[in-house]
Scaffold this motif. Structure first.
Motif, PDB file in Angstrom:
ATOM      1  N   VAL A  79      19.620  12.657   1.745  1.00  0.00           N
ATOM      2  CA  VAL A  79      18.214  12.384   2.057  1.00  0.00           C
ATOM      3  C   VAL A  79      17.945  10.883   2.072  1.00  0.00           C
ATOM      4  CG1 VAL A  79      15.839  12.647   1.235  1.00  0.00           C
ATOM      5  CG2 VAL A  79      17.382  14.612   1.276  1.00  0.00           C
ATOM      6  N   SER A  80      18.603  10.151   1.188  1.00  0.00           N
ATOM      7  CA  SER A  80      18.459   8.694   1.189  1.00  0.00           C
ATOM      8  C   SER A  80      18.915   8.109   2.522  1.00  0.00           C
ATOM      9  CB  SER A  80      19.264   8.092   0.035  1.00  0.00           C
ATOM     10  OG  SER A  80      19.254   6.679   0.094  1.00  0.00           O
ATOM     11  N   GLN A  81      20.020   8.625   3.068  1.00  0.00           N
ATOM     12  CA  GLN A  81      20.520   8.114   4.347  1.00  0.00           C
ATOM     13  C   GLN A  81      19.672   8.604   5.519  1.00  0.00           C
ATOM     14  OE1 GLN A  81      24.753   8.999   4.296  1.00  0.00           O
ATOM     15  NE2 GLN A  81      25.014   7.804   2.437  1.00  0.00           N
ATOM     16  N   ILE A  82      19.128   9.812   5.412  1.00  0.00           N
ATOM     17  CA  ILE A  82      18.202  10.298   6.439  1.00  0.00           C
ATOM     18  C   ILE A  82      16.971   9.395   6.494  1.00  0.00           C
ATOM     19  CG2 ILE A  82      16.643  12.205   7.021  1.00  0.00           C
ATOM     20  CD1 ILE A  82      18.858  14.061   5.778  1.00  0.00           C
ATOM     21  N   LYS A  83      16.480   9.008   5.333  1.00  0.00           N
ATOM     22  CA  LYS A  83      15.338   8.088   5.269  1.00  0.00           C
ATOM     23  C   LYS A  83      15.680   6.758   5.936  1.00  0.00           C
ATOM     24  CE  LYS A  83      11.341   6.474   3.442  1.00  0.00           C
ATOM     25  NZ  LYS A  83      11.312   5.071   3.876  1.00  0.00           N
ATOM     26  N   GLN A  84      16.898   6.259   5.701  1.00  0.00           N
ATOM     27  CA  GLN A  84      17.319   5.008   6.333  1.00  0.00           C
ATOM     28  C   GLN A  84      17.308   5.146   7.857  1.00  0.00           C
ATOM     29  OE1 GLN A  84      21.171   4.126   4.687  1.00  0.00           O
ATOM     30  NE2 GLN A  84      20.361   3.387   2.749  1.00  0.00           N
ATOM     31  N   LEU A  85      17.804   6.291   8.352  1.00  0.00           N
ATOM     32  CA  LEU A  85      17.835   6.492   9.798  1.00  0.00           C
ATOM     33  C   LEU A  85      16.419   6.587  10.368  1.00  0.00           C
ATOM     34  CD1 LEU A  85      19.210   6.998  12.499  1.00  0.00           C
ATOM     35  CD2 LEU A  85      19.353   9.435  11.878  1.00  0.00           C
ATOM     36  N   ILE A  86      15.551   7.310   9.693  1.00  0.00           N
ATOM     37  CA  ILE A  86      14.172   7.443  10.173  1.00  0.00           C
ATOM     38  C   ILE A  86      13.497   6.076  10.248  1.00  0.00           C
ATOM     39  CG2 ILE A  86      11.883   8.347   9.607  1.00  0.00           C
ATOM     40  CD1 ILE A  86      13.299  10.816   8.441  1.00  0.00           C
ATOM     41  N   ASP A  87      13.657   5.278   9.203  1.00  0.00           N
ATOM     42  CA  ASP A  87      13.070   3.931   9.200  1.00  0.00           C
ATOM     43  C   ASP A  87      13.627   3.101  10.353  1.00  0.00           C
ATOM     44  OD1 ASP A  87      11.612   4.571   6.962  1.00  0.00           O
ATOM     45  OD2 ASP A  87      12.942   3.546   5.546  1.00  0.00           O
ATOM     46  N   TYR A  88      14.937   3.227  10.593  1.00  0.00           N
ATOM     47  CA  TYR A  88      15.568   2.496  11.689  1.00  0.00           C
ATOM     48  C   TYR A  88      15.005   2.949  13.035  1.00  0.00           C
ATOM     49  CZ  TYR A  88      19.057   1.426  15.252  1.00  0.00           C
ATOM     50  OH  TYR A  88      19.668   1.018  16.411  1.00  0.00           O
ATOM     51  N   LEU A  89      14.917   4.264  13.245  1.00  0.00           N
ATOM     52  CA  LEU A  89      14.445   4.785  14.530  1.00  0.00           C
ATOM     53  C   LEU A  89      13.008   4.370  14.827  1.00  0.00           C
ATOM     54  CD1 LEU A  89      15.944   8.395  14.451  1.00  0.00           C
ATOM     55  CD2 LEU A  89      16.698   6.490  15.891  1.00  0.00           C
ATOM     56  N   LYS A  90      12.224   4.192  13.771  1.00  0.00           N
ATOM     57  CA  LYS A  90      10.833   3.781  13.956  1.00  0.00           C
ATOM     58  C   LYS A  90      10.682   2.269  14.136  1.00  0.00           C
ATOM     59  CE  LYS A  90       8.656   7.738  11.693  1.00  0.00           C
ATOM     60  NZ  LYS A  90       7.739   8.214  10.618  1.00  0.00           N
ATOM     61  N   SER A  91      11.787   1.548  13.896  1.00  0.00           N
ATOM     62  CA  SER A  91      11.763   0.096  14.071  1.00  0.00           C
ATOM     63  C   SER A  91      12.005  -0.258  15.542  1.00  0.00           C
ATOM     64  CB  SER A  91      12.839  -0.563  13.212  1.00  0.00           C
ATOM     65  OG  SER A  91      14.136  -0.322  13.752  1.00  0.00           O
ATOM     66  N   GLU A  92      11.787  -1.506  15.876  1.00  0.00           N
ATOM     67  CA  GLU A  92      12.011  -1.953  17.259  1.00  0.00           C
ATOM     68  C   GLU A  92      13.475  -1.802  17.657  1.00  0.00           C
ATOM     69  OE1 GLU A  92      11.223  -5.928  20.054  1.00  0.00           O
ATOM     70  OE2 GLU A  92      10.437  -5.826  17.999  1.00  0.00           O
ATOM     71  N   ASP A  93      14.396  -2.131  16.742  1.00  0.00           N
ATOM     72  CA  ASP A  93      15.826  -2.010  17.045  1.00  0.00           C
ATOM     73  C   ASP A  93      16.218  -0.561  17.345  1.00  0.00           C
ATOM     74  OD1 ASP A  93      16.276  -4.697  16.750  1.00  0.00           O
ATOM     75  OD2 ASP A  93      17.016  -4.550  14.685  1.00  0.00           O
TER      76      ASP A  93
END
Length: 287
Positions: A79-93
């Motif tokens: 879940v910690s890594q899923i959160k990292q991916l979600i934050d990344y996907l919502k970022s400009e990058d």
């Protein structure tokens, strides 16, 4: 089979694959089960075509637990890594995705459940597919005396504060040759373990604290011919029980059994039925 798309590096050690067509406004994050890695879930090949008209790119996450890594990790780490991916996907990058829905296959459903319970503010909705119990699956492969002996051995190490210790090779006969720690074995194989969300013998209180606390729309797509579910289990009754503890505001009316589907939904007709359930779920909640 060849897949077109974009590889995203969402942290220092893991990647995610966005299937073509890429760059859609929203993302459906696909979380595989035990031993799964990029593109290994059978019905993923055509899922992007289903999601494109809905405005969702399909992104499969690779985690530390992917392939044979599950034996030395935890659902909390996932879940910690899923959160990292979600934050990344919502970022400009990551493409500035507006909404993110998460979908778990098999053990990935455990990740979806814990995500809905702990990081729901980051998630629009969740899908649990082939959400069977690893503990009950174990009964298909080992007699009770063997299960009791192995469980006691792992529990002793856990109780002694040695949860990170690797279990002897004998245990690997029941883990597809995957090395496993005492903690992860107990998490999966013991009643009330961190992974034990879907066993059919769980008490009411356990379901009140899981299904009963989900506050985002969710769909349960239960494989009708799942080879990892004991045949004596009444799948319709299981779904009715889960629904009875869920908030009707969030339990999808499209939840149900995927007819003819094996655990991995390898059958083309069952895949079409699953795609229809998913599409109707998105329409039901205007996702």
């Amino acid at each position: 089979m060849k897949f077109n798309g974009t590889i995203h590096k969402y942290n220092d050690h893991q990647v995610a694959f966005e299937f073509s067509p890429v760059g859609l406004p929203n993302a459906l994050v696909m979380i595989g089960g035990m031993t799964d890695g990029l593109t290994t879930v059978p019905y993923l090949a055509n899922l992007p075509k289903v999601m494109e008209p809905l405005g969702y790119s399909v992104v499969q996450i690779q985690m530390k637990s992917s392939y044979i890594g599950w034996g030395t990790t935890s659902v909390k780490e996932d879940v910690s890594q899923i959160k990292q991916l979600i934050d990344y996907l919502k970022s400009e990058d990551g493409g500035s995705k507006k909404d993110v829905v998460i979908m778990g296959h098999s053990t990935g459903s455990q990740d979806v459940m814990l995500s809905l319970l702990t990081i729901s503010d980051d998630i629009k909705a969740g899908i649990l597919q082939a959400s069977c119990s690893d503990r009950e699956c174990f009964t298909l492969y080992a007699p009770k005396e063997v299960r009791d002996r192995l469980n006691a051995q792992a529990k002793k190490l856990l109780d002694e504060g040695k949860g990170d210790e690797m279990l002897p090779r004998e245990f690997m006969a029941y883990t597809n040759d995957t090395p496993v720690t005492a903690y992860r074995w107990c998490s999966i194989m013991l009643e009330g373990g961190d992974d034990d969300f879907f066993s059919t013998d769980l008490p009411d209180e356990a379901l009140k604290n899981t299904f009963g606390k989900i506050n985002k729309p969710f769909l349960v797509a239960y494989s009708g011919e799942d080879e990892f579910i004991p045949k004596e289990i009444d799948k319709s009754a299981v779904l009715k029980r889960w629904e009875s503890f869920s908030n009707p505001k969030f339990w999808s009316k499209n939840s149900g059994i995927v007819k003819g589907a094996s655990h991995g939904v390898k059958q083309l007709e069952s895949q079409v039925f699953l795609y229809e359930k998913i599409s109707h779920f998105f329409e039901e909640f205007h996702l």
